[in-house]
Design an enzyme around this catalytic site. Structure first.
Site, mmCIF file in Angstrom:
data_model
loop_
_atom_site.group_PDB
_atom_site.id
_atom_site.type_symbol
_atom_site.label_atom_id
_atom_site.label_comp_id
_atom_site.label_asym_id
_atom_site.label_seq_id
_atom_site.Cartn_x
_atom_site.Cartn_y
_atom_site.Cartn_z
ATOM 1 N N HIS A 142 0.830 -1.196 0.000
ATOM 2 C CA HIS A 142 0.000 0.000 0.000
ATOM 3 C C HIS A 142 0.866 1.248 0.000
ATOM 4 C CE1 HIS A 142 -3.321 2.728 0.747
ATOM 5 N NE2 HIS A 142 -4.147 1.710 0.548
ATOM 6 N N HIS A 143 0.455 2.248 -0.803
ATOM 7 C CA HIS A 143 1.238 3.478 -0.917
ATOM 8 C C HIS A 143 1.211 4.288 0.373
ATOM 9 C CE1 HIS A 143 3.648 6.240 -3.046
ATOM 10 N NE2 HIS A 143 3.092 6.139 -4.230
ATOM 11 N N ALA A 144 0.281 4.020 1.279
ATOM 12 C CA ALA A 144 0.294 4.683 2.581
ATOM 13 C C ALA A 144 1.509 4.274 3.397
ATOM 14 C CB ALA A 144 -0.982 4.357 3.358
ATOM 15 N N ASN A 336 6.191 8.183 2.659
ATOM 16 C CA ASN A 336 6.183 8.891 1.378
ATOM 17 C C ASN A 336 6.873 10.239 1.526
ATOM 18 O OD1 ASN A 336 4.220 7.413 -0.684
ATOM 19 N ND2 ASN A 336 3.408 7.130 1.375
#
Length: 536
Positions: A142-144, A336
């Site tokens: 997941h990009h989170a 990120n």
């Protein structure tokens, strides 16, 4: 418990069935000679030994009361039978079957009650040229939890440089679980985070203002008052664009509307293509171009051919949204740290030498701006009430098909992530290819992510299945555009190139193309052919 920063949490709030927010890759793997084991089970054992060094894979979400602020990460022990699954394909399956599987699996959202990752092992692939047993792996993260460079840092722990997996520290694989805080404790954590985020943002503002002032002073010199006012207006416009995620729009102007600038369905189409890295580097160095310049030129050339065939090919250049990392050297934190820039692909120019010069000039101008401004983009900010607003906004945006009503800022996303320069192994299997699988969003139905690996440049094309079902054809045009890049005379590119730092010259008034200049050559039908081509 560690609460998510604002940018990380945004990927949770924006996720819908039409817009999954996980990234990953499709890997082709070659097993050792005479291998006769169960690779999925071997991979589970391998991951079990590496999990102590992979905190990002050993945590799950804990929501805040009433969803008022960002959730937090808490310790969790992954069930490897649920996180690593085997999918048996028909015997002698190849790249086409793998691409179809990725397209079908990518829209499936990760289970938020578990750590946000999943590995799919594919068996039944055609053997290698000398009968080697092959499997494939499709990963979802997941990009989170990670961005592109954080995923590379995870891979450095999971993968090995030798067939025999390296020994790891004798740390217990079981996670020591902590009691989750109660409701009152969660509320205290939420309030504390709001205060910390507000103070941090307030501290950044004076420095940002000072940096903008230095930029103005450096540019102005002996400028008149009118010029100063114009410059400050431009800086303010650019700063607004950075905060709203539309950096560079003031210079590039709105992008043309294309078939990619639509609301997404819950389907995906995927294709991978490999280019030989040595030949690409040799060609781009001869033109004085960066690897990013070469990637933008090749992808732009493929898009120009595709749109010339299927229509319409816009008279204005396509604009690519290009993620730019703000991560400092040596930072391997699993979060990120990135902002976004805009680059012109020069697709309105029929002459390839002129198009490459245009791309290089556009890239140079944007880099000069981002060198000053990318540090002004916050990655954390107060989040009280933001979850409700962003989740409702994401659902409404898709259902109301807002993407078709707003001006177009960019046409596609192109991301370039540096990867390992040497061959790597996973649980004893040689990794032959590494096709990134990334995120398409409403209004940007095509994502092209590129990663270098060993002697190759592996490209993953992820698109909405309704907006662009022909990803395989576009991948073939990428190979054609690469051949065009190799055939460019150096003298012509130098002659077309504007002076450093100046914007690309105005587009020539030419009739729009009505047919592709060259038909794509047939794509490799099996992984074996694609990998062999990459090694030539």
């Amino acid at each position: 418990m560690e609460q998510l920063a604002g940018l990380d949490a945004s990927f949770l709030y924006l996720e819908t069935p039409q817009m999954p927010m996980h990234v990953g890759a499709l890997h082709l793997l070659e097993l050792p000679a005479a291998y006769d084991g169960d690779y999925a089970e071997d991979l589970r054992a391998h991951m079990r030994s590496r999990l102590p060094q992979l905190p990002a894979l050993r945590r799950q979400l804990l929501g805040m009361p009433l969803g008022l602020s960002n959730p937090g990460w808490v310790d969790a022990e992954p069930d490897l039978n649920a996180h690593i699954v085997e999918i048996a394909l028909p015997e002698d399956s190849g790249m086409a079957e793998l691409e179809a599987q990725v397209g079908a699996l990518h829209p499936q959202l990760l289970d938020r009650s578990r750590p946000l990752w999943k590995f799919h092992v594919f068996t039944g692939l055609a053997p290698g040229p000398e009968g080697q047993v092959r499997v494939a792996l499709y990963t979802q993260l997941h990009h989170a939890a990670v961005d592109g460079q954080a995923a590379v840092a995870l891979a450095q722990v999971i993968l090995d440089t030798e067939p025999e997996p390296r020994s790891t520290p004798a740390t217990p694989a079981r996670v020591k679980k902590r009691n989750a805080p109660g409701t009152l404790g969660l509320l205290r954590t939420a309030v504390s985070q709001q205060l910390s985020q507000t103070v941090q943002l307030a501290r950044q503002l004076p420095g940002a203002a000072g940096q903008l002032g230095q930029m103005a002073a450096g540019y102005v010199g002996g400028a008149t008052l009118d010029k100063l006012r114009g410059l400050l207006a431009g800086v303010a416009s650019q700063t607004t664009a950075m905060v709203s995620g539309t950096a560079g729009l003031s210079q590039l102007g709105p992008a043309p509307r294309t078939r990619f600038n639509v609301s997404l369905s819950d389907t995906r189409a995927f294709a991978g293509v490999t280019l030989p890295l040595a030949a690409l580097n040799r060609t781009r160095r001869s033109h004085g171009a960066s690897l990013n310049d070469a990637v933008l030129f090749v992808i732009g050339g493929a898009l120009r051919r595709f749109l010339a065939k299927h229509g319409p090919l816009p008279r204005k250049p396509l604009i690519a949204a290009v993620p730019v990392s703000t991560r400092t050297a040596g930072d391997t934190t699993s979060n990120n740290q990135a902002t976004m820039s805009l680059m012109s692909l020069g697709t309105h120019l029929a002459d390839p030498a002129e198009r490459l010069a245009h791309v290089m000039a556009s890239s140079h101008a944007m880099k000069a701006q981002l060198g000053h401004l990318k540090r002004l983009m916050p990655t954390d900010f107060p989040s009280l009430g933001i979850p409700w607003l962003m989740q409702a906004g994401a659902l409404l945006y898709g259902r109301a098909r807002v993407a078709e009503k707003l001006p177009v800022i960019a046409n596609i996303v192109i991301s370039n992530v540096p990867g390992p320069p040497v061959p790597l192994y996973l649980a004893g299997a040689l990794m032959l290819s590494n096709y990134p699988t990334s995120i398409a969003v409403h209004g940007l139905a095509l994502n092209v992510t590129v990663q270098t690996y060993n002697e190759s440049l592996d490209i993953g094309l992820m698109a909405c299945g309704e907006a662009l079902p022909e990803t395989g054809e576009l991948a073939a045009y990428v190979e054609v555009a690469f051949m065009e890049f190799q055939s460019l005379p150096v003298a012509e590119v130098v002659a077309q190139a504007p002076a450093a730092g100046k914007p690309p010259r105005a587009p020539a008034k030419k009739k729009p193309a009505t047919a592709a200049k060259a038909a794509p050559r047939a794509r490799a039908g099996t992984p074996r052919k694609k990998v062999a081509a990459a090694r030539q």
